[in-house]
Design an enzyme around this catalytic site. Structure first.
Site, PDB file in Angstrom:
ATOM      1  CD  GLU A 106       2.662 -10.041  11.347  1.00 42.70           C
ATOM      2  OE1 GLU A 106       3.491  -9.995   9.911  1.00 42.70           O
ATOM      3  OE2 GLU A 106       1.424  -9.569  11.038  1.00 42.70           O
TER       4      GLU A 106
ATOM      5  CE1 TYR B 160      16.281  -4.747  12.111  1.00 42.40           C
ATOM      6  CE2 TYR B 160      17.230  -4.209  14.770  1.00 42.40           C
ATOM      7  CZ  TYR B 160      16.085  -3.698  13.676  1.00 42.40           C
ATOM      8  OH  TYR B 160      15.018  -3.778  13.995  1.00 42.40           O
TER       9      TYR B 160
HETATM   10  P1  NDP Z   1       6.693  -6.045  10.700  1.00 41.82           P
HETATM   11  O1  NDP Z   1       7.736  -7.158  11.188  1.00 41.82           O
HETATM   12  O2  NDP Z   1       5.341  -6.232  11.888  1.00 41.82           O
HETATM   13  O3  NDP Z   1       6.590  -4.965   9.830  1.00 41.82           O
HETATM   14  C1  NDP Z   1       7.219  -5.085   8.747  1.00 41.82           C
HETATM   15  C2  NDP Z   1       6.585  -4.087   7.973  1.00 41.82           C
HETATM   16  O4  NDP Z   1       7.831  -4.228   6.806  1.00 41.82           O
HETATM   17  C3  NDP Z   1       5.435  -5.300   7.267  1.00 41.82           C
HETATM   18  O5  NDP Z   1       4.302  -3.772   6.407  1.00 41.82           O
HETATM   19  C4  NDP Z   1       6.287  -5.975   5.773  1.00 41.82           C
HETATM   20  O6  NDP Z   1       5.377  -6.092   4.426  1.00 41.82           O
HETATM   21  C5  NDP Z   1       7.629  -4.994   5.503  1.00 41.82           C
HETATM   22  N1  NDP Z   1       8.678  -5.090   5.058  1.00 41.82           N
HETATM   23  C6  NDP Z   1       9.688  -6.612   5.335  1.00 41.82           C
HETATM   24  N2  NDP Z   1      10.300  -6.446   3.921  1.00 41.82           N
HETATM   25  C7  NDP Z   1       9.940  -5.351   3.188  1.00 41.82           C
HETATM   26  C8  NDP Z   1      10.372  -5.844   1.717  1.00 41.82           C
HETATM   27  N3  NDP Z   1      10.966  -6.343   1.636  1.00 41.82           N
HETATM   28  N4  NDP Z   1      10.032  -4.925   0.720  1.00 41.82           N
HETATM   29  C9  NDP Z   1       8.088  -3.825   1.253  1.00 41.82           C
HETATM   30  N5  NDP Z   1       8.560  -4.794   2.665  1.00 41.82           N
HETATM   31  C10 NDP Z   1       8.667  -5.493   3.541  1.00 41.82           C
HETATM   32  O7  NDP Z   1       7.160  -5.407  11.655  1.00 41.82           O
HETATM   33  P2  NDP Z   1       7.524  -3.354  12.629  1.00 41.82           P
HETATM   34  O8  NDP Z   1       6.346  -3.354  12.235  1.00 41.82           O
HETATM   35  O9  NDP Z   1       7.935  -3.852  14.033  1.00 41.82           O
HETATM   36  O10 NDP Z   1       8.630  -3.077  12.418  1.00 41.82           O
HETATM   37  C11 NDP Z   1       8.407  -1.825  12.079  1.00 41.82           C
HETATM   38  C12 NDP Z   1       9.811  -0.708  11.556  1.00 41.82           C
HETATM   39  O11 NDP Z   1      10.267  -0.544  12.946  1.00 41.82           O
HETATM   40  C13 NDP Z   1      10.669  -1.644  10.582  1.00 41.82           C
HETATM   41  O12 NDP Z   1      11.635  -1.343  10.237  1.00 41.82           O
HETATM   42  C14 NDP Z   1      11.861  -2.311  12.333  1.00 41.82           C
HETATM   43  O13 NDP Z   1      12.702  -2.534  12.206  1.00 41.82           O
HETATM   44  C15 NDP Z   1      11.358  -1.283  13.164  1.00 41.82           C
HETATM   45  N6  NDP Z   1      11.576  -1.123  14.713  1.00 41.82           N
HETATM   46  C16 NDP Z   1      10.798  -2.432  14.804  1.00 41.82           C
HETATM   47  C17 NDP Z   1      10.991  -2.163  16.951  1.00 41.82           C
HETATM   48  C18 NDP Z   1      10.642  -3.870  17.082  1.00 41.82           C
HETATM   49  O14 NDP Z   1      10.916  -4.394  18.760  1.00 41.82           O
HETATM   50  N7  NDP Z   1       9.408  -4.255  16.730  1.00 41.82           N
HETATM   51  C19 NDP Z   1      12.306  -1.603  17.521  1.00 41.82           C
HETATM   52  C20 NDP Z   1      12.794  -0.611  16.351  1.00 41.82           C
HETATM   53  C21 NDP Z   1      12.390  -0.259  15.554  1.00 41.82           C
HETATM   54  P3  NDP Z   1       5.295  -7.132   3.687  1.00 41.82           P
HETATM   55  O15 NDP Z   1       6.081  -8.689   4.293  1.00 41.82           O
HETATM   56  O16 NDP Z   1       3.910  -7.200   3.104  1.00 41.82           O
HETATM   57  O17 NDP Z   1       5.608  -7.078   2.671  1.00 41.82           O
HETATM   58  C1  8X3 Z   2      14.052  -3.806  17.365  1.00 40.17           C
HETATM   59  C2  8X3 Z   2      14.699  -3.427  18.140  1.00 40.17           C
HETATM   60  O1  8X3 Z   2      16.062  -4.264  20.717  1.00 40.17           O
HETATM   61  O2  8X3 Z   2      15.352  -6.110  18.941  1.00 40.17           O
HETATM   62  O3  8X3 Z   2      14.568  -3.126  16.609  1.00 40.17           O
HETATM   63  O4  8X3 Z   2      17.088  -4.848  18.070  1.00 40.17           O
HETATM   64  S1  8X3 Z   2      15.773  -4.562  19.104  1.00 40.17           S
END
Ligand code: NDP
Ligand code: 8X3
Length: 251
Positions: free
Chosen positions: A187, A151
């Site tokens: 999520e 990751y």
């Molecule tokens: P969620 O799981 O809530 O949302 C993830 C989104 O990505 C969903 O809408 C999902 O839609 C979409 N997604 C996942 N896989 C695919 C795929 N194969 N094709 C198309 N769409 C996809 O997570 P977050 O909102 O937290 O995450 C959003 C971004 O922020 C990510 O890049 C994550 O790495 C990043 N991030 C998150 C953090 C956290 O702590 N939550 C911290 C730092 C960064 P669907 O399943 O409908 O396709």
């Molecule tokens: C999501 C934050 O700390 O779970 O990118 O990697 S952490």
């Protein structure tokens, strides 16, 4: 003039909250994700405020990404803002034990998926000499943590792609911004732990994590700066977090 934003991963978390805040500010929306019912529901909720269309694709499917984006009607083709948000973690295990399929999925979604969507959208930005790309990185793309392995590698790749895009696209007047959050309760952990709700909840035990809305507000701040201002790179933590591994938990 009204702007058009394409947001990947708009069915949940940060992407959904970004769509909501953009709609409040009159930005027309192309919302993307795999879960069609959620896209349709969000489109119907936001369409009283702005024009909304949906694209349902898996970012891993290169041909489908290009087909879907090129299928947009003429009025949707001039995308001003691309939010490369789709992504997730899959698993949290040491290198020797981690599942290779999880590793492949994270590279395919977080890195290659972001590349496909970007390559499908950047040409019209270059042609129009304007555009703004927001890449969702992570603190995991700035500091590796134990068991974060692939990751973290995927988010380090996003960090490098973000810088690369900025260097290469500056001559075309395109802004490129990285938003790198720490702990955000969405999520994300449920996906990382394959539906294990207890394990997902424990990630945020004793802390007030960021919300998706907190991150979306920063994204909107970046896209609403004047034309001559580019927010290049943001790290965004909950107050209780100081690094990937230092979290002040009050338990
Ligand atoms: P969620 O799981 O809530 O949302 C993830 C989104 O990505 C969903 O809408 C999902 O839609 C979409 N997604 C996942 N896989 C695919 C795929 N194969 N094709 C198309 N769409 C996809 O997570 P977050 O909102 O937290 O995450 C959003 C971004 O922020 C990510 O890049 C994550 O790495 C990043 N991030 C998150 C953090 C956290 O702590 N939550 C911290 C730092 C960064 P669907 O399943 O409908 O396709
Ligand atoms: C999501 C934050 O700390 O779970 O990118 O990697 S952490």
């Amino acid at each position: 003039m009204k702007k058009i934003a394409l947001i990947t991963g708009a069915t949940s978390g940060i992407g959904k909250a970004t769509a909501e805040i953009f709609a409040q500010h009159q930005i027309d929306l192309i919302i993307c994700g795999r879960r069609k019912e959620r896209l349709d529901l969000l489109a119907s909720e936001l369409s009283s405020k702005v024009n909304v269309t949906t694209l349902c694709f898996d970012v891993r499917n290169k041909d489908h990404v290009f087909e879907q984006i090129s299928s947009l009607p003429e009025i949707w083709k001039n995308i001003d803002i691309l939010v490369n948000n789709a992504g997730n973690a899959h698993g949290l295990a040491p290198t020797d034990k981690a599942d290779l399929k999880d590793w492949e999925d994270m590279i395919d979604i977080n890195v290659k998926g972001l590349m496909y969507v970007s390559k499908a959208i950047i040409p019209q930005m270059v042609e129009r000499k304007t555009g703004h790309i927001i890449n969702l990185g992570s603190i995991a793309g700035k500091e590796v943590y134990p068991n974060g392995n692939a990751y973290c590698a995927s988010k380090y790749a996003v960090d490098a792609l973000n810088v690369g895009m900025r260097l290469d696209l500056v001559q075309h007047g395109i802004k490129v911004t990285a938003i790198n959050p720490g702990l955000v309760e969405t999520e994300f952990s449920l996906v990382r732990f394959k539906g294990d709700e207890e394990r997902a909840k424990n990630v945020y035990k004793g802390v007030t994590p960021l919300t998706a809305q907190d991150v979306a507000e920063v994204i909107y701040f970046a896209v609403s700066r004047p034309a001559h201002v580019n927010i290049a790179d943001v790290i965004l933590f909950p107050t209780a977090q100081a690094s990937s591994t230092i979290v002040n938990r009050i338990i």
